[in-house]
Design an enzyme around this catalytic site. Structure first.
Site, short mmCIF file in Angstrom:
data_model
loop_
_atom_site.label_atom_id
_atom_site.label_comp_id
_atom_site.label_asym_id
_atom_site.label_seq_id
_atom_site.Cartn_x
_atom_site.Cartn_y
_atom_site.Cartn_z
N ARG A 313 0.70 -1.13 0.16
CA ARG A 313 0.11 0.03 -0.07
C ARG A 313 0.80 1.39 0.15
O ARG A 313 0.62 2.29 -0.62
CB ARG A 313 -0.94 0.01 1.26
N HIS A 457 -6.22 -0.68 -6.85
CA HIS A 457 -5.78 -2.07 -6.40
C HIS A 457 -5.12 -1.80 -5.06
O HIS A 457 -4.74 -0.72 -4.50
CB HIS A 457 -4.67 -2.66 -7.41
N GLU A 458 -4.81 -2.85 -4.34
CA GLU A 458 -4.26 -2.99 -2.99
C GLU A 458 -5.26 -2.32 -2.03
O GLU A 458 -4.82 -1.74 -0.81
CB GLU A 458 -2.75 -2.30 -2.80
N GLY A 459 -6.54 -2.48 -2.42
CA GLY A 459 -7.43 -2.03 -1.48
C GLY A 459 -8.42 -0.44 -1.98
O GLY A 459 -7.56 0.49 -2.08
N GLN A 464 -10.15 1.21 2.18
CA GLN A 464 -9.23 2.10 3.04
C GLN A 464 -10.09 3.11 3.91
O GLN A 464 -9.57 3.38 4.97
CB GLN A 464 -8.40 3.11 1.96
#
Length: 607
Positions: A313, A457-459, A464
């Site tokens: 992240r 991507h990555e949340g 978040q």
């Protein structure tokens, strides 16, 4: 225009990273060694990455039926990056590392992200190996992690599935023990995996000898059923090619097959794949099922994977930042050289007068200053978080724990804020170019396309936001949020003593109080649905507050410096952010504080 002066100011004048060499781990380093690393990475990025950014965008990866084909430039860049030692930059000398501070490593990687984020610089490989160094057994570290740090092998993370997306509790990939005695395999308890994984970056290529997949899967219970939710998820090492305990390839391919390449809006130089595990295309020992080695304890896979996800992240935030910076540099250069229009006033009405360059127009200056404030502010935030990583790993116990908690609170911001606002910077870069910006004759349209992925991507932003408001500001009875408030208040008190900054210090203090009140109001009923209905506006407001703090703190250092164009620019960015951006948080926090249900309660039919 060079990135280097900005990095030098943030690292050395603001964060004082040279002082880290007073700590035992970094005792062999100095300003000279840090500068040498930056010099090397800047050169490689300039020679091996930047000239090929458009090439890898137009010559997308393709599958010839046997292997994925990538341009030679990608192979050359990947090799140069591995040979630089950056994959193991932060690792111990004993395993071939440089024992660099993470803040210097992160700064060095900015050159690659800015030159061509699509070619990549080993983010997932390093994160994969770091996870194994933390959670793997000794042979897993030696065989898998060390070969990734050397660049011989690369790594991925395999979480999402076609039917589950971000909902990891719905993971359906199964892992069953691989026969008698498999639990005592020296590489880890051996399982056979069957399932499908989606959105796997660098999931198939020929850049390295092997690809090490870290795969989330569930071990069935005694009745053959998968445990619902996330508590049943385990983590497995699944190599593309089978390996021996000495790290050598056995010559047998694991049962991991490419099901397809995803064709993306941006990041086209990086393969993005759908992988089938255990479909029987490459049976191992004549049996279908991908061989995987358990990492850590059964059912604890998600906790292990968060080690890699949190690292990724920050990496995503840094990539978004540098795409914003690249667009800013490109549009600034264009604005300085593009003549159009004439100045306001009587002189501008004479068509015989020469045209002015567009940088002389107030609205173009507004767009350039917005980009500069977003990109340079985000870079300061990312390097501050990297400095916290160094504190967490090398400071005394109390300070190290404070750094851990601050990172917990700031990680959703470090990922999401640059992803949103440096994307906006890229949009403004296109606007500065006018119609030309919308064509492929200029690079700014590619920067926007590449950056659009980073909010996903990555949340996603939604994830978040829920992480921040639903977990991070509440964890350990709000200790992390209090620590952040203490740091912000320390900056406010220092800035109050500087007449030029006092007004902005008061504005930040007011914003901090607003966010604190909204946090309490959101949770006033104690019902998660009430609080989290507006988690994204909360995330946006919180992020703007953090960036205002970062800019005020940076400005304290800039204010004390000798007069220069760089100093003038930094102080202007701070003023712009406080006057044009920080006031936005009131609207965001209004819906948070009132627990407004306009969105959440609207029936499906009304859409």
């Amino acid at each position: 225009m060079s990135l280097r002066p900005t990095l030098d100011f943030l690292l050395n004048d603001w964060l004082a990273v040279e002082g880290l060499n007073q700590r035992e781990r970094f005792a062999d380093h100095s300003r000279e060694t840090f500068d040498a690393v930056l010099d090397t990475c800047e050169r490689i990025a300039r020679e091996k990455y930047a000239p090929f950014n458009r090439l890898v965008d137009t010559q997308e990866p393709h599958f010839d039926g046997e292997k994925v084909i990538l341009p030679q430039a990608t192979h050359d860049a990947n090799r140069a990056y591995a040979e630089s030692g950056m994959l193991s930059a932060a690792q111990d000398y004993e395993i071939g590392g440089m024992q660099l501070p993470y803040s210097v490593e992160a700064a060095a990687n900015t050159f690659f992200a800015m030159a061509s984020v699509s070619i990549g610089s080993g983010l997932l490989t390093v994160g994969n190996a770091n996870l194994l160094m933390k959670h793997g057994n000794e042979l897993q570290k030696k065989v898998f992690a060390l070969n990734e740090f050397s660049g011989r092998w690369s790594g991925t993370m395999c979480l999402s599935e076609p039917q589950a997306g971000s909902s990891l509790s719905d993971v359906a990939t199964r892992a069953v023990p691989d026969g008698s005695g498999s639990e005592s395999d020296p590489l880890g308890a051996r399982f056979r995996l069957k399932g499908n994984k989606m959105w796997i970056s660098s999931g198939e290529h020929e850049l390295t000898e092997n690809i090490i997949h870290l795969v989330l899967a569930k071990i069935p219970d005694e009745n053959g059923k998968l445990v619902p939710g996330t508590r049943g998820i385990s983590l497995f090492i699944v190599p593309k090619k089978m390996v021996g305990t000495d790290g050598g390839l056995t010559g047998e391919r694991n049962d991991v097959a490419l099901a397809g390449l995803n064709h993306k809006c941006g990041w086209r130089g990086t393969t993005n794949t759908l992988l089938n595990f255990g479909e029987g295309k490459y049976p191992v020992g004549g049996e279908a099922g991908a061989v995987g080695y358990l990492v850590g304890q059964p059912g604890k896979g998600l906790a292990c994977m968060f080690h890699m996800m949190n690292e990724a992240r920050i990496g995503v935030g840094l990539a978004a930042t540098m795409l914003g910076m690249a667009g800013y540099h490109a549009s600034l250069d264009y604005a300085k050289n593009r003549p159009q229009g004439r100045p306001m006033g009587p002189a501008g009405k004479d068509p015989a007068q020469p045209q002015t360059r567009i940088i002389e127009h107030a609205d173009v200056k507004r767009m350039l200053l917005a980009q500069k404030s977003y990109a340079e502010g985000a870079l300061a935030l990312e390097l501050y978080c990297a400095r916290l990583v160094d504190e967490h790993h090398t400071a005394e116990a109390a300070a190290a724990d404070d750094a851990r908690l601050l990172l917990e609170v700031l990680t959703p911001i470090a990922k999401s804020w640059p992803s949103e606002w440096c994307l906006e910077a890229n949009s403004l870069a296109i606007q500065v170019h006018g119609g030309y910006g919308y064509t492929r004759d200029f690079p700014v349209e590619q920067y926007w396309r590449d950056n659009r992925l980073n909010m996903i991507h990555e949340g996603t932003h939604g994830i978040q936001g829920m992480d921040l408001l639903g977990r991070k500001v509440l964890m350990e009875e709000g200790k992390g949020l209090k620590l952040l408030a203490d740091r912000m208040n320390a900056t406010i008190q220092r800035a109050m003593q500087v007449p030029e900054l006092a007004e902005h210090a008061n504005a930040l203090a007011h914003s901090l109080a607003q966010v604190g009140a909204a946090t309490k109001a959101a949770w006033a009923t104690g019902i998660p649905g009430d609080a989290l209905a507006n988690a994204v506006p909360y995330l946006q407001a919180f992020g703007h507050m953090v960036l205002a703090w970062i800019w005020l703190d940076v400005s304290l250092t800039a204010q004390a410096a000798a007069d220069s164009p760089a100093r003038t620019g930094r102080l202007a960015c701070m003023r712009f952010f406080f006057l044009y951006e920080l006031p936005k948080i009131g609207a965001w926090l209004n819906v948070v504080s009132s627990r407004d249900q306009t969105c959440a309660a609207l029936p499906e039919e009304a859409f």
